[in-house]
Scaffold this active site. Structure first.
Site, PDB file in Angstrom:
ATOM      1  N   GLU A 184       1.209   3.824   1.984  1.00  0.00           N
ATOM      2  CA  GLU A 184       1.867   4.142   3.253  1.00  0.00           C
ATOM      3  C   GLU A 184       2.989   3.154   3.560  1.00  0.00           C
ATOM      4  OE1 GLU A 184      -2.569   5.243   3.839  1.00  0.00           O
ATOM      5  OE2 GLU A 184      -1.429   3.661   2.835  1.00  0.00           O
TER       6      GLU A 184
ATOM      7  N   CYS B 113      -2.037  -0.369   7.289  1.00  0.00           N
ATOM      8  CA  CYS B 113      -1.202   0.831   7.253  1.00  0.00           C
ATOM      9  C   CYS B 113      -1.270   1.604   8.563  1.00  0.00           C
ATOM     10  CB  CYS B 113      -1.594   1.705   6.078  1.00  0.00           C
ATOM     11  SG  CYS B 113      -1.264   0.886   4.498  1.00  0.00           S
TER      12      CYS B 113
ATOM     13  N   HIS C  92       0.847  -1.182   0.000  1.00  0.00           N
ATOM     14  CA  HIS C  92       0.000   0.000   0.000  1.00  0.00           C
ATOM     15  C   HIS C  92       0.889   1.240   0.000  1.00  0.00           C
ATOM     16  CE1 HIS C  92      -3.864  -1.990   1.748  1.00  0.00           C
ATOM     17  NE2 HIS C  92      -3.298  -2.731   0.812  1.00  0.00           N
TER      18      HIS C  92
END
Length: 191
Positions: free
Chosen positions: A83, A119, A81
């Site tokens: 992040e 995240c 992802h």
């Protein structure tokens, strides 16, 4: 069987377009400038076939340390992802598994959308001291992205450990990237 089949290596890199979006020499003085970069990363990622999420990590001074773009589709890896990508790159750049290690300046995460469960957990372990979010969780779930078990208590848990969290900065601009992804028929890769 070849050893690479039984012991695969994972190597991640920035996409070729990243330097056209991130100005590594610039000081990003305001929260708005920092969020605009996270949103620009998410938009460039969509324009180049990636997912609609972007992030940037800055020193409190405004020095850019790393950016991250959702790379789930690019690498066929559910952990990549925006992040998480940003955390990995920032930690590599500073040479520490914690962005809160002794001798390091305060680091802050700007993310184009409120973090998913993975995240948000990664933020705790990354060492960032502040998280600033653009679009809201419901903006992502409108596209059928599954954000996982994130509750008001999740944010309180982080805040109790000294991480400041702010929501809805430039939300409409961040939400527009999610809508762009929807209009392009972007793949919902966790549903």
């Amino acid at each position: 069987m070849r050893s690479q089949d039984t012991h695969p290596a994972i190597h991640i890199d920035y996409p070729a377009w990243v330097d056209s979006v991130a100005d590594w020499a610039r000081t990003y003085a305001s929260d708005e400038e920092r969020m605009k970069l996270a949103i620009a990363v998410s938009r460039a990622n969509v324009d180049n076939g990636g997912g609609p999420f972007g992030a940037a990590i800055f020193e409190k001074s405004g020095r850019l340390v790393a950016v991250g773009m959702n790379s789930v589709l690019r690498y066929n890896n559910s952990a990549l992802h925006g992040e998480m990508f940003a955390f990995m790159m920032a930690q590599k750049r500073v040479g520490s598994f914690s962005l809160n290690a002794p001798g390091l300046p305060v680091h802050e995460l700007f993310t184009s959308c409120e973090p998913c469960a993975m995240c948000l957990g990664g933020a705790l372990w990354s060492g960032v001291r502040r998280i600033v979010c653009g679009a809201a969780r419901e903006d992502a779930t409108r596209l059928n992205f599954e954000e996982g078990p994130v509750f008001p208590e999740s944010y309180k848990y982080l805040e109790d450990r000294g991480i400041r969290i702010e929501h809805n900065l430039l939300r409409d601009q961040a939400k527009a990237v999610l809508e762009l992804y929807r209009s392009k028929g972007g793949k919902i890769y966790n549903a």
